[in-house]
Write a protein that holds these residues in place. Sequence first.
Motif, PDB file in Angstrom:
ATOM      1  N   ALA A 141       0.829  -1.205   0.000  1.00 28.25           N
ATOM      2  CA  ALA A 141       0.000   0.000   0.000  1.00 28.25           C
ATOM      3  C   ALA A 141       0.865   1.258   0.000  1.00 28.25           C
ATOM      4  O   ALA A 141       0.577   2.228  -0.712  1.00 28.25           O
ATOM      5  CB  ALA A 141      -0.939   0.001   1.210  1.00 28.25           C
ATOM      6  N   ALA A 142       1.950   1.252   0.782  1.00 28.94           N
ATOM      7  CA  ALA A 142       2.840   2.416   0.844  1.00 28.94           C
ATOM      8  C   ALA A 142       3.526   2.648  -0.495  1.00 28.94           C
ATOM      9  O   ALA A 142       3.638   3.787  -0.959  1.00 28.94           O
ATOM     10  CB  ALA A 142       3.876   2.230   1.945  1.00 28.94           C
ATOM     11  N   GLY A 172       3.885   5.640  -5.464  1.00 22.17           N
ATOM     12  CA  GLY A 172       3.995   5.590  -6.920  1.00 22.17           C
ATOM     13  C   GLY A 172       5.409   5.812  -7.400  1.00 22.17           C
ATOM     14  O   GLY A 172       6.375   5.322  -6.820  1.00 22.17           O
ATOM     15  N   ASP A 173       5.531   6.585  -8.459  1.00 15.93           N
ATOM     16  CA  ASP A 173       6.840   6.844  -9.058  1.00 15.93           C
ATOM     17  C   ASP A 173       7.693   7.781  -8.221  1.00 15.93           C
ATOM     18  O   ASP A 173       8.879   7.937  -8.480  1.00 15.93           O
ATOM     19  CB  ASP A 173       6.671   7.436 -10.459  1.00 15.93           C
ATOM     20  N   SER A 174       7.088   8.442  -7.233  1.00 18.94           N
ATOM     21  CA  SER A 174       7.860   9.407  -6.445  1.00 18.94           C
ATOM     22  C   SER A 174       8.796   8.728  -5.439  1.00 18.94           C
ATOM     23  O   SER A 174       9.637   9.390  -4.855  1.00 18.94           O
ATOM     24  CB  SER A 174       6.922  10.350  -5.694  1.00 18.94           C
ATOM     25  N   LEU A 175       8.653   7.419  -5.240  1.00 17.14           N
ATOM     26  CA  LEU A 175       9.501   6.721  -4.270  1.00 17.14           C
ATOM     27  C   LEU A 175      10.845   6.388  -4.910  1.00 17.14           C
ATOM     28  O   LEU A 175      10.968   5.483  -5.711  1.00 17.14           O
ATOM     29  CB  LEU A 175       8.819   5.448  -3.764  1.00 17.14           C
ATOM     30  N   GLN A 176      11.831   7.167  -4.582  1.00 19.93           N
ATOM     31  CA  GLN A 176      13.197   6.976  -5.067  1.00 19.93           C
ATOM     32  C   GLN A 176      14.018   6.326  -3.958  1.00 19.93           C
ATOM     33  O   GLN A 176      13.648   6.411  -2.790  1.00 19.93           O
ATOM     34  CB  GLN A 176      13.813   8.331  -5.439  1.00 19.93           C
TER      35      GLN A 176
END
Length: 119
Positions: free
Chosen positions: A81-82, A87-91
């Motif tokens: 879920a996290a 989304g794509d912002s998780l670097q």
Amino acid sequence: MLDNADLRHVAALVNTSKHRSVVGTPLSVSFVESELPHGLKFEAFEHRGKSYPQHWAVPFSKVAFDAIQQHMLKIGTVLNAAIEQAGDSLQPSSARSLLRTSQHACLPYPMQVCYILNV
């Protein structure tokens, strides 16, 4: 996980065996218990001033495994879920900062999972 008495017992058993002395698991036969009349039994032991009773190894291990499995499924659900929410912002750098933000302790889980879940 810490509210589960069986998992606290497993943690104490592992800690005692790892750091103090191995908790015995003799082959036992019971003429009183009808559920499991023979097999390996974890001997009673004491850890940090608390006494833990003896347990038949196989049924006790199954109960502990089932409890751990349920917690791991919950962890996976929360992580999924996290990740989906981020989304794509998780670097990688933001994931590392997530690992450093929690101030809570969570001994039974790997530290990275504890920090991500903030438990």
